[in-house]
Design an enzyme around this catalytic site. Sequence first.
Site, PDB file in Angstrom:
ATOM      1  N   HIS A 230       0.866  -1.195   0.000  1.00 45.31           N
ATOM      2  CA  HIS A 230       0.000   0.000   0.000  1.00 45.31           C
ATOM      3  C   HIS A 230       0.896   1.237   0.000  1.00 45.31           C
ATOM      4  CE1 HIS A 230      -3.817   2.069   1.863  1.00 45.31           C
ATOM      5  NE2 HIS A 230      -3.152   2.881   1.048  1.00 45.31           N
TER       6      HIS A 230
ATOM      7  N   HIS B  89       1.136   4.740  -2.519  1.00 45.38           N
ATOM      8  CA  HIS B  89       0.726   5.522  -3.693  1.00 45.38           C
ATOM      9  C   HIS B  89       2.005   6.161  -4.209  1.00 45.38           C
ATOM     10  CE1 HIS B  89      -3.569   5.258  -2.560  1.00 45.38           C
ATOM     11  NE2 HIS B  89      -3.053   5.156  -1.345  1.00 45.38           N
TER      12      HIS B  89
ATOM     13  N   HIS C 286      -9.588   0.808  -1.124  1.00 47.43           N
ATOM     14  CA  HIS C 286      -9.541   1.489   0.170  1.00 47.43           C
ATOM     15  C   HIS C 286     -10.945   1.409   0.780  1.00 47.43           C
ATOM     16  CE1 HIS C 286      -5.786   3.075  -1.259  1.00 47.43           C
ATOM     17  NE2 HIS C 286      -5.651   3.951  -0.284  1.00 47.43           N
TER      18      HIS C 286
ATOM     19  N   GLU D  75     -11.079   3.503   6.125  1.00 48.74           N
ATOM     20  CA  GLU D  75     -10.025   4.424   6.589  1.00 48.74           C
ATOM     21  C   GLU D  75     -10.767   5.541   7.326  1.00 48.74           C
ATOM     22  OE1 GLU D  75      -8.089   6.589   3.410  1.00 48.74           O
ATOM     23  OE2 GLU D  75      -6.403   7.220   4.666  1.00 48.74           O
TER      24      GLU D  75
ATOM     25  N   ASP E  50       1.779   4.079   2.693  1.00 42.79           N
ATOM     26  CA  ASP E  50       0.705   4.893   2.099  1.00 42.79           C
ATOM     27  C   ASP E  50       1.272   6.030   1.227  1.00 42.79           C
ATOM     28  OD1 ASP E  50      -1.957   5.424   1.510  1.00 42.79           O
ATOM     29  OD2 ASP E  50      -2.470   6.233   3.467  1.00 42.79           O
ATOM     30  N   ASP E  51       1.616   7.155   1.845  1.00 43.39           N
ATOM     31  CA  ASP E  51       2.168   8.311   1.121  1.00 43.39           C
ATOM     32  C   ASP E  51       3.374   8.824   1.908  1.00 43.39           C
ATOM     33  OD1 ASP E  51      -0.069   8.846  -0.982  1.00 43.39           O
ATOM     34  OD2 ASP E  51      -1.121   8.573   0.923  1.00 43.39           O
TER      35      ASP E  51
HETATM   36  N1  ADE Z   1      -4.682   8.603  -2.154  1.00 43.07           N
HETATM   37  C1  ADE Z   1      -3.439   8.705  -1.660  1.00 43.07           C
HETATM   38  N2  ADE Z   1      -3.414   8.365  -0.372  1.00 43.07           N
HETATM   39  C2  ADE Z   1      -4.680   8.030  -0.021  1.00 43.07           C
HETATM   40  C3  ADE Z   1      -5.301   7.584   1.167  1.00 43.07           C
HETATM   41  N3  ADE Z   1      -4.625   7.426   2.308  1.00 43.07           N
HETATM   42  N4  ADE Z   1      -6.631   7.346   1.147  1.00 43.07           N
HETATM   43  C4  ADE Z   1      -7.322   7.536   0.023  1.00 43.07           C
HETATM   44  N5  ADE Z   1      -6.785   7.946  -1.121  1.00 43.07           N
HETATM   45  C5  ADE Z   1      -5.477   8.188  -1.147  1.00 43.07           C
HETATM   46 ZN    ZN Z   2      -3.826   4.715   0.506  1.00 39.93          ZN
END
Ligand code: ADE
Ligand code: ZN
Length: 336
Positions: free
Chosen positions: A16, A18, A196, A199, A277-278
């Site tokens: 996971h 992005h 997703h 969350e 994630d990011d």
């Molecule tokens: N796009 C990038 N990160 C995300 C996240 N945590 N939740 C939903 N969309 C995303």
């Molecule tokens: Zn994500």
Amino acid sequence: MNLPRLLRAMPKAELHIHIEGSLEPELIFRLAQRNGVALPYASVDALRAAYAFQDLQSFLDIYYAGASVLLKEADFFDMAWAYFERAAADNVVHAELFFDPQTHTARGVPMQTVIVGLHHACQRAHVEFGLSAKLILCFLRHLSEDEAFATLEAALPYRHHFIGVGLDSSERGHPPEKFARVFAKCRELGLHVVAHAGEEGPPAYIESALDVLKVERIDHGVRCVESPALVQRLAALRMPLTVCPLSNVKLRVFDTLAQHNLKALLDAGLVATVNSDDPAYFGGYLNENFVQTFAALPALTRADAYTLAKNSFDASFAAPEQKAAWTKQLDEVFAT
Ligand code: ADE
Ligand code: ZN
């Protein structure tokens, strides 16, 4: 080996991430200059200072602005390559990367530029680091299902360069069932499907991701604990959850890392994994997620570390022989 060292040294998969969320401010500024794109921030420091988020949407607004510097194949390559260098240093042996083509095609960037640039970086990661890397195309859920269909159609000439599809962006108000038909089409095409869910959205979104989209993994899924029946179902299915602890704190899903429910998820028998994630926006790549989460949750043990790494292989879309080979490497590290 002490636990933080073991967490760093163990081989692991990241499921996971992005790839647009791995764009560091320095690279955003370098690409902006290279491409003549104007940024609404005066400096790297000013951009980094904007990384204080109230929720998912406040993050997404900045994340989509950051991605505006990506125009050429080389930009997509450079972004993914920077991630692979960091992932290899974290002993990531396999990565399944999300990418958001609609963020780029909406700005006039051709689908080919996005996918081929990322694909070349994946190929080089395998050659240079022995890191196997695959792509998962995400549909933006704040857009329509028709737009998702158009995106799928534009991507199909490059079908051999991606293994599956996912669903990301603003969760609340955009339930999985909005994408029922396009996910059915993707399953028919033999693509893996993930989404997703849970969350910021409620447990009902996790249920509809399972029932309607028929996903093979749930991304995040941490809100499942609000429904004991759902937790039981996820455990019985051995449905993987790709949990992202630092992300959850930055986006205020949990107030602090010490309040994160990762240990509770494992103790409930769920197939949880740890992911970044990011990472450029949330304060750390994969090893930082592991080390900081274990430091904040002392109940997490060495056995949990093993389970999380093993789960990352089992939950991946790699071949069984490949999973067995990584598990053997994992056993060797734990034996030292
Ligand atoms: N796009 C990038 N990160 C995300 C996240 N945590 N939740 C939903 N969309 C995303
Ligand atoms: Zn994500």
